[in-house]
Design an enzyme around this catalytic site. Structure first.
Site, PDB file in Angstrom:
ATOM      1  N   HIS A  45       0.825  -1.209   0.000  1.00 32.47           N
ATOM      2  CA  HIS A  45       0.000   0.000   0.000  1.00 32.47           C
ATOM      3  C   HIS A  45       0.860   1.260   0.000  1.00 32.47           C
ATOM      4  O   HIS A  45       1.571   1.543   0.959  1.00 32.47           O
ATOM      5  CB  HIS A  45      -0.882  -0.031   1.260  1.00 32.47           C
ATOM      6  CG  HIS A  45      -1.849   1.088   1.367  1.00 32.47           C
ATOM      7  ND1 HIS A  45      -1.755   2.049   2.344  1.00 32.47           N
ATOM      8  CD2 HIS A  45      -2.944   1.408   0.628  1.00 32.47           C
ATOM      9  CE1 HIS A  45      -2.757   2.897   2.221  1.00 32.47           C
ATOM     10  NE2 HIS A  45      -3.487   2.537   1.190  1.00 32.47           N
ATOM     11  N   GLU A  72       1.041  -0.621  -5.005  1.00 31.52           N
ATOM     12  CA  GLU A  72      -0.164   0.207  -5.075  1.00 31.52           C
ATOM     13  C   GLU A  72       0.212   1.649  -5.385  1.00 31.52           C
ATOM     14  O   GLU A  72       1.094   2.230  -4.725  1.00 31.52           O
ATOM     15  CB  GLU A  72      -0.951   0.167  -3.759  1.00 31.52           C
ATOM     16  CG  GLU A  72      -2.386   0.621  -3.956  1.00 31.52           C
ATOM     17  CD  GLU A  72      -2.829   1.806  -3.136  1.00 31.52           C
ATOM     18  OE1 GLU A  72      -3.977   2.230  -3.299  1.00 31.52           O
ATOM     19  OE2 GLU A  72      -2.033   2.332  -2.341  1.00 31.52           O
ATOM     20  N   HIS A  87      -1.171  10.424  -2.915  1.00 32.28           N
ATOM     21  CA  HIS A  87      -2.469  10.074  -2.345  1.00 32.28           C
ATOM     22  C   HIS A  87      -3.414  11.266  -2.266  1.00 32.28           C
ATOM     23  O   HIS A  87      -4.573  11.186  -2.652  1.00 32.28           O
ATOM     24  CB  HIS A  87      -2.288   9.473  -0.943  1.00 32.28           C
ATOM     25  CG  HIS A  87      -3.579   9.129  -0.280  1.00 32.28           C
ATOM     26  ND1 HIS A  87      -4.313  10.039   0.464  1.00 32.28           N
ATOM     27  CD2 HIS A  87      -4.303   7.988  -0.264  1.00 32.28           C
ATOM     28  CE1 HIS A  87      -5.410   9.469   0.911  1.00 32.28           C
ATOM     29  NE2 HIS A  87      -5.441   8.219   0.481  1.00 32.28           N
ATOM     30  N   GLN A 190      -8.285   0.342  -9.565  1.00 33.48           N
ATOM     31  CA  GLN A 190      -9.221   0.455  -8.437  1.00 33.48           C
ATOM     32  C   GLN A 190      -9.684   1.901  -8.336  1.00 33.48           C
ATOM     33  O   GLN A 190      -8.951   2.828  -8.716  1.00 33.48           O
ATOM     34  CB  GLN A 190      -8.503   0.052  -7.136  1.00 33.48           C
ATOM     35  CG  GLN A 190      -7.180   0.763  -7.005  1.00 33.48           C
ATOM     36  CD  GLN A 190      -6.546   0.742  -5.634  1.00 33.48           C
ATOM     37  OE1 GLN A 190      -7.189   0.515  -4.636  1.00 33.48           O
ATOM     38  NE2 GLN A 190      -5.245   1.023  -5.594  1.00 33.48           N
TER      39      GLN A 190
HETATM   40  O1  G3P Z   1      -6.711   1.590  -2.427  1.00 34.79           O
HETATM   41  C1  G3P Z   1      -7.001   0.945  -1.243  1.00 34.79           C
HETATM   42  C2  G3P Z   1      -6.826   1.954  -0.231  1.00 34.79           C
HETATM   43  O2  G3P Z   1      -5.610   2.542  -0.540  1.00 34.79           O
HETATM   44  C3  G3P Z   1      -7.898   3.004  -0.279  1.00 34.79           C
HETATM   45  O3  G3P Z   1      -7.630   3.973   0.627  1.00 34.79           O
HETATM   46  O4  G3P Z   1      -7.175   6.298   1.025  1.00 34.79           O
HETATM   47  O5  G3P Z   1      -5.340   4.667   1.247  1.00 34.79           O
HETATM   48  O6  G3P Z   1      -6.197   5.269  -0.994  1.00 34.79           O
HETATM   49  P1  G3P Z   1      -6.530   5.086   0.456  1.00 34.79           P
HETATM   50 CA    CA Z   2      -5.188   3.788  -2.557  1.00 36.29          CA
END
Ligand code: G3P
Ligand code: CA
Length: 304
Positions: A45, A72, A87, A190
Site C-alpha cells: 500500500h 499500489e 495520495h 481500483q
Molecule cells: O486503495 C485501497 C486503499 O488505498 C484506499 O484507501 O485512502 O489509502 O487510498 P486510500
Molecule cells: Ca489507494
C-alpha cells in the site's frame, strides 16, 4: 494444437466477459490464473509505506523486496496533465509544498521534497536518504519497475481530473502493460468512483477492476449491490475494520475477490485470512508475508 486450443479457450473467455455470460471474477481467473481466489494478494500500500515515505521509488522498491505482489499507486494529475503518484489532492501532507496538485505543473512539483515529512512524522523509521526524495510520475514508476512488477493503480478524485482515465490507459498501452485483446495480470485498476471504473471498462473491458468502498459503521452489502458490482469489476476493497466473516463470505459467494485495506497488524491479517479474504492492502508487506508463510498460504510469489 495445444496452442490453438488455448487460443480458442481464451477467445471464449473474452467473449464471455464482453457478453456478460461469464461472471467477471471467474472470467478474470480464466484469463489470468494468478487472479484466482486461491492465491492471496499481498498489496504494498503506497509501497512499503510503513517503512519509507509513501509513493516514492524507494518505498515501492522496498515493497518489491518484501515480496509484495502488487505496487499500489494512487494517482493525481498536474496542471499540465501529467499523472503523478500521490495520495492527497493537496501537496501539504507529503511534501514541503502547499495547495492543490491541479494548480501546479509537473516541473513545479518536481522541485518539492516528499521524504522529509516522513522522517519528522516517524522518527523511528527515519533515514537520511529520504531527505529530498522527488514525487514520481506514473511513467517513471513503470520505467523503473517495468513488466517485472505488477501495479494496483487507483484513480483518485477522477471528477477533479477530466481525462485521467484516458491518460492512464494511454500510458499502460504505451508500456505494453495492457492493449487490445492483451489480457494481463500486470495491472489492476481500483477506484472509489464507480463512474471512473465504468469509464475504464468501456475503454478497455479486459483490465481487471476493483471497486473500493468506504463504510462509516459496520459494513453491509446486498445481493443486488453485489450483482451490480459484478457487471464491471472482479472484486471489492473496503476498510477492513468494518467487515465480519459473513460479509467476506457473501462477497466470495458472489464470485468476487475481496481485498480489504489497510491492514497493518498481524492479528488482523490472520483474522481476515481466516474469514476468507483473497488479499489485502498493507503498509507492511513484510509482516503479511510472514503471516502468509505461517498460514501456509499460496501467493503470487510462490509462498505455500
Ligand atoms: O486503495 C485501497 C486503499 O488505498 C484506499 O484507501 O485512502 O489509502 O487510498 P486510500
Ligand atoms: Ca489507494
Amino acid at each position: 494444437m495445444k496452442g490453438l486450443l488455448r487460443n480458442v479457450l481464451m477467445s471464449a473467455a473474452l467473449v464471455g466477459i464482453c457478453s456478460g455470460v461469464v461472471g467477471h471474477a471467474q472470467a478474470a481467473e480464466q484469463i489470468n490464473p494468478s487472479l484466482t481466489p486461491n492465491k492471496i494478494l499481498n498489496v504494498a500500500h503506497r509501497g512499503a509505506s510503513g517503512h519509507a515515505p509513501e509513493h516514492t521509488l524507494l518505498s515501492y522498491e522496498l515493497g518489491q523486496q518484501m515480496k509484495g505482489d502488487y505496487i499500489e499507486v494512487d494517482l493525481q494529475m498536474t496542471k499540465d496533465g501529467e499523472l503523478i503518484a500521490m495520495h492527497d489532492e493537496t501537496l501539504d501532507r507529503t511534501t514541503n509544498g502547499t495547495g492543490l496538485v491541479k494548480n501546479y505543473t509537473l516541473k513545479e512539483i518536481k522541485q518539492l521534497d516528499t521524504g522529509s515529512w516522513f522522517n519528522e512524522t516517524y522518527p523511528q523509521y527515519a533515514k537520511d536518504e529520504y531527505v529530498g526524495l522527488k514525487v514520481p510520475t506514473l511513467e517513471e514508476v513503470i520505467e523503473k519497475f517495468g513488466k517485472g512488477a505488477r501495479y494496483y493503480i487507483e484513480t483518485k478524485s477522477p471528477e477533479v481530473y477530466p481525462g485521467m482515465e484516458e491518460k492512464l490507459l494511454e500510458i499502460l498501452d504505451e508500456y505494453k502493460l495492457t492493449g487490445p485483446n492483451v489480457p494481463s495480470n500486470k495491472v489492476i485498476i481500483q477506484s472509489f468512483s464507480p463512474e471512473s471504473l465504468k469509464k475504464v471498462h468501456s475503454l478497455n473491458p479486459y483490465i481487471p477492476l476493483v471497486q473500493l468502498l468506504w463504510y462509516d459503521g459496520p459494513a453491509t452489502i446486498t445481493d443486488a449491490e453485489l450483482e451490480v458490482y459484478k457487471t464491471y469489476s472482479i472484486g471489492l476493497g473496503m476498510n477492513f475494520n468494518t467487515i465480519d466473516e459473513a460479509y467476506v463470505q457473501k462477497v466470495r459467494e458472489h464470485g468476487l475477490l475481496i481485498h480489504p485495506y489497510t491492514v497493518n497488524e498481524k492479528s488482523d491479517m490472520r483474522k481476515l485470512l481466516d474469514w476468507g479474504v483473497t488479499g489485502m492492502f498493507t503498509n507492511f508487506p513484510d509482516r503479511l508475508q510472514e503471516v502468509l508463510r505461517e498460514a501456509n498460504k499460496i501467493t503470487l510469489k510462490g509462498n505455500r
